[in-house]
Design an enzyme around this catalytic site. Structure first.
Site, PDB file in Angstrom:
ATOM      1  N   GLY A  54      -4.818  29.933  13.260  1.00 26.36           N
ATOM      2  CA  GLY A  54      -5.322  30.175  14.934  1.00 26.36           C
ATOM      3  C   GLY A  54      -4.833  31.522  15.484  1.00 26.36           C
ATOM      4  O   GLY A  54      -3.654  31.455  15.511  1.00 26.36           O
ATOM      5  N   ALA A  55      -5.668  32.593  15.724  1.00 23.32           N
ATOM      6  CA  ALA A  55      -5.075  33.571  16.480  1.00 23.32           C
ATOM      7  C   ALA A  55      -4.244  33.424  17.522  1.00 23.32           C
ATOM      8  O   ALA A  55      -3.068  33.832  17.345  1.00 23.32           O
ATOM      9  CB  ALA A  55      -6.407  34.564  17.139  1.00 23.32           C
ATOM     10  N   ASP A 244     -11.112  36.036  16.259  1.00 23.97           N
ATOM     11  CA  ASP A 244      -9.716  36.390  15.983  1.00 23.97           C
ATOM     12  C   ASP A 244      -9.617  37.813  16.443  1.00 23.97           C
ATOM     13  O   ASP A 244      -8.531  38.127  16.416  1.00 23.97           O
ATOM     14  CB  ASP A 244      -9.536  36.327  14.321  1.00 23.97           C
ATOM     15  CG  ASP A 244      -9.541  34.593  13.831  1.00 23.97           C
ATOM     16  OD1 ASP A 244      -8.132  34.555  13.624  1.00 23.97           O
ATOM     17  OD2 ASP A 244     -10.552  33.923  13.794  1.00 23.97           O
TER      18      ASP A 244
END
Length: 348
Positions: A54-55, A244
């Site tokens: 997860g960014a 992202d």
């Protein structure tokens, strides 16, 4: 009764500050296993192998990680410290090239060092600690605001489809795409969520379905190729996805399969919302064609999830981690600073 999703600590520092502690997402949903990472190699491996993903969570892990590594640098001068710090920073930045938060967090930590060239090494380390904590707190606050803005676009009882995992597991708290769902659950909105399984790494099945179910949200898991069917039946009134990287023109890179969901949503007249912090916006990237797309190990699609190999040996594979959704298919981009319409080809 909803369980508090924030009880799960995705990324944190150990009590003695000598390690980054992560919830190993490759072990979910079978077990909640926490790992302590105390070296640059361990941190790189955790990011690359999606043990933390997860960014925003990658950004927080990178900030914590380079702080932990800085505590181990043996240096008698600023130049000695910075030389090693810069090496570690570049090494960690190579773990995953598409998520802008990784590099952004590392560059922010580097800026702290470069802005304090007269500080002692112990003082530099302490300043890095403060900056890493600030990155984490800012992410948590941003997610809450994203959730509030997102919820303002939704109505009680709506059916919502999501792809991949942009929930609490992908950030510090609540998530991005799932933040409105958690806030709505707390306020009695009664959403019905359809979670794409998200091949080939099954983040929707292993992570989104896991965390929503754990929190008491009404969630139904579907295969990726079932999204059209549930939309056709009228069960979905909004699509919420994370991101992202957002290019300057409003194109969005997100987990592979996202662009296909956007096309389906356009066909069925369903709003397609992208939710993410402004830290995922890359104004140096003009459009989606300029985004570097990570290609991953062929084993992820040929044998990773199977007892026996499910594809011919040596067959050619194409395994991109992300795809790009053009701005024309996005109803709105929702950040902690507000709701933006990218239809004009820009996010400013």
């Amino acid at each position: 009764m909803m369980k508090n999703i924030t009880d799960l600590k995705t990324v944190r520092l150990s009590d003695d500050l000598n390690a980054v502690v992560i919830l190993d997402q490759t072990r979910l949903p079978a077990e909640e296993c926490y790992l302590e990472l105390s070296s640059a190699e361990e941190i790189w491996d955790a990011i690359y192998k999606l043990k933390v993903r997860g960014a925003p969570a990658i950004g927080v892990a990178a900030a914590y990680g380079i702080y932990v590594c800085s505590r181990l640098i043996q240096a008698g001068s600023f130049d000695e410290f910075y030389t090693e710090f810069h090496r570690i920073k570049n090494y960690l930045a190579g773990a995953r090239p598409t998520a802008v938060n990784l590099v952004a967090a590392l560059e922010r930590m580097e800026k702290v060092v470069l802005n304090n060239v007269s500080a002692t090494v112990p003082d530099l380390v302490e300043l890095l600690h403060g900056e890493a904590m600030a990155i984490r707190e800012e992410d948590a606050a941003a997610c809450r605001r994203i959730g509030e803005y997102g919820l303002s676009l939704l109505r009680p009882g709506m059916g919502i489809l999501t792809h991949c995992n942009a929930g609490h597991l992908a950030v510090s708290e609540y998530g991005t795409a799932l933040a409105p769902i958690y806030l709505g659950e707390e306020r009695g909105y009664g959403f019905k969520v359809f979670a794409d399984e998200t091949r080939p790494l099954l983040q929707g099945a292993r992570l989104t379905a896991y965390e929503l179910h754990r929190a008491g949200v009404d969630v139904t898991l579907i295969c990726d190729n079932m999204a059209s069917s549930v939309m056709q039946k009228g069960w979905v009134q909004a699509v919420l996805v994370g991101c992202d990287r957002i290019a300057a023109n409003g194109d969005v890179a997100n987990k592979i399969g996202t662009s296909g969901v956007a096309i389906l949503a356009r066909h069925y007249g369903i709003p397609f919302y992208v939710l993410g912090p402004t830290s995922t916006i890359d104004m140096q990237c003009p459009d989606g064609k300029s985004i570097v797309i990570e290609e991953r190990d062929p084993d992820e699609i040929t044998k990773m999830w199977y007892i026996h190999r499910m594809a011919p040996k040596d067959v050619k594979t194409f395994n991109p981690a992300f795809d790009v959704t053009p701005y024309e298919l996005i109803t709105a981009i929702i950040t902690e600073k507000g709701i933006f319409n990218p239809v004009d080809g820009g996010i400013e």
